[in-house]
Write an enzyme that holds these catalytic residues in place. Structure first.
Site, PDB file in Angstrom:
ATOM      1  N   CYS A 196       6.118  -0.015   7.350  1.00  0.00           N
ATOM      2  CA  CYS A 196       5.798   1.233   6.686  1.00  0.00           C
ATOM      3  C   CYS A 196       6.791   1.648   5.511  1.00  0.00           C
ATOM      4  CB  CYS A 196       5.337   2.283   7.309  1.00  0.00           C
ATOM      5  SG  CYS A 196       4.714   3.835   6.661  1.00  0.00           S
ATOM      6  N   LEU A 197       6.507   1.795   4.376  1.00  0.00           N
ATOM      7  CA  LEU A 197       7.657   2.231   3.377  1.00  0.00           C
ATOM      8  C   LEU A 197       8.351   3.486   4.011  1.00  0.00           C
ATOM      9  CD1 LEU A 197       5.881   1.530  -0.065  1.00  0.00           C
ATOM     10  CD2 LEU A 197       7.479   0.036   1.111  1.00  0.00           C
ATOM     11  N   HIS A 245      -4.232   1.433   7.549  1.00  0.00           N
ATOM     12  CA  HIS A 245      -2.872   1.855   7.703  1.00  0.00           C
ATOM     13  C   HIS A 245      -2.919   3.015   6.579  1.00  0.00           C
ATOM     14  CE1 HIS A 245       1.695   1.606   7.641  1.00  0.00           C
ATOM     15  NE2 HIS A 245       1.593   2.251   6.828  1.00  0.00           N
ATOM     16  N   GLU A 246      -3.205   3.143   5.563  1.00  0.00           N
ATOM     17  CA  GLU A 246      -3.038   4.073   4.456  1.00  0.00           C
ATOM     18  C   GLU A 246      -3.808   5.192   4.888  1.00  0.00           C
ATOM     19  OE1 GLU A 246      -0.582   3.759   2.752  1.00  0.00           O
ATOM     20  OE2 GLU A 246      -0.441   1.447   3.064  1.00  0.00           O
ATOM     21  N   HIS A 255      -2.372   7.582   7.144  1.00  0.00           N
ATOM     22  CA  HIS A 255      -1.351   8.413   6.462  1.00  0.00           C
ATOM     23  C   HIS A 255      -2.176   9.618   5.888  1.00  0.00           C
ATOM     24  CE1 HIS A 255       2.456   6.265   6.160  1.00  0.00           C
ATOM     25  NE2 HIS A 255       1.984   5.393   5.757  1.00  0.00           N
ATOM     26  N   GLN A 261       2.932   9.904   1.176  1.00  0.00           N
ATOM     27  CA  GLN A 261       4.332   9.201   1.121  1.00  0.00           C
ATOM     28  C   GLN A 261       5.276   9.786   0.045  1.00  0.00           C
ATOM     29  OE1 GLN A 261       2.426   5.321   1.999  1.00  0.00           O
ATOM     30  NE2 GLN A 261       4.339   5.188   2.886  1.00  0.00           N
ATOM     31  N   GLY A 272       0.743  -1.303   0.063  1.00  0.00           N
ATOM     32  CA  GLY A 272       0.145   0.106   0.121  1.00  0.00           C
ATOM     33  C   GLY A 272       0.629   1.109  -0.001  1.00  0.00           C
TER      34      GLY A 272
HETATM   35 CO    CO Z   1       2.712   3.508   5.559  1.00  0.00          CO
END
Ligand code: CO
Length: 160
Positions: free
Chosen positions: A92-93, A134-135, A138, A51, A46
């Protein structure tokens, strides 16, 4: 398509509450495609617009890590139903190498606008439900490390 630079924890864009999308056009669709390419290149499941430095309410998810065949582009997503609760490890990226346990709803329904401007609804459980929650965090300027327990370094699970 193009690879975008992933912003990491400490970048103020990740702490900003994102604005709703008002215009769905070619430019937005290109951003979604670039976000997807960036997510796949990073082995993520995701990715949310902040991000990649864009403070707008869009995210891309695809929990089919093998075939990349379950992509959803969510514009202005809102969770309208939650059921149950489950704790699992996530990453998380934007927080490289960090993993932690996060409590999320087990099942959700999310309403959103598609990349072609259609109203849509999706019911999700398991990793997809976790990833969407999670997204959406963000989009509200929240990182999983703010709510996770038992944070560790080292790869354990899919990153979003
Ligand atoms: Co993330």
């Amino acid at each position: 398509m193009a690879l975008l630079t992933i912003r990491t924890a400490g970048d103020p864009v990740l702490k900003t509450v994102c604005a709703p999308v008002v215009k769905i056009d070619k430019r937005l669709r290109k951003l979604l495609d670039d976000m997807a390419e960036t997510m796949y290149a990073s082995d993520g499941v995701g990715i949310a617009a902040p991000q990649v430095g864009e403070s707008i309410r869009v995210c891309v998810v695809d929990v089919d890590v093998k075939n990349h065949n379950a992509r959803h582009d969510l514009i202005n997503p809102v969770i309208t139903y939650r059921e149950g609760s489950v704790v699992d490890n996530e990453g998380c990226l934007s927080c490289p190498d960090l993993f932690g346990d996060v409590e999320r709803a087990a099942k959700i329904r999310v309403e959103y606008i598609s990349r072609f401007g259609k109203k849509k609804s999706l019911e999700a459980e398991g990793l997809l439900a976790r990833c969407i929650q999670h997204e959406l965090d963000h989009l509200d300027g929240k990182l999983f490390i703010d709510i996770a327990k038992n944070i560790t370094k080292g790869r354990k699970n899919s990153e979003a």
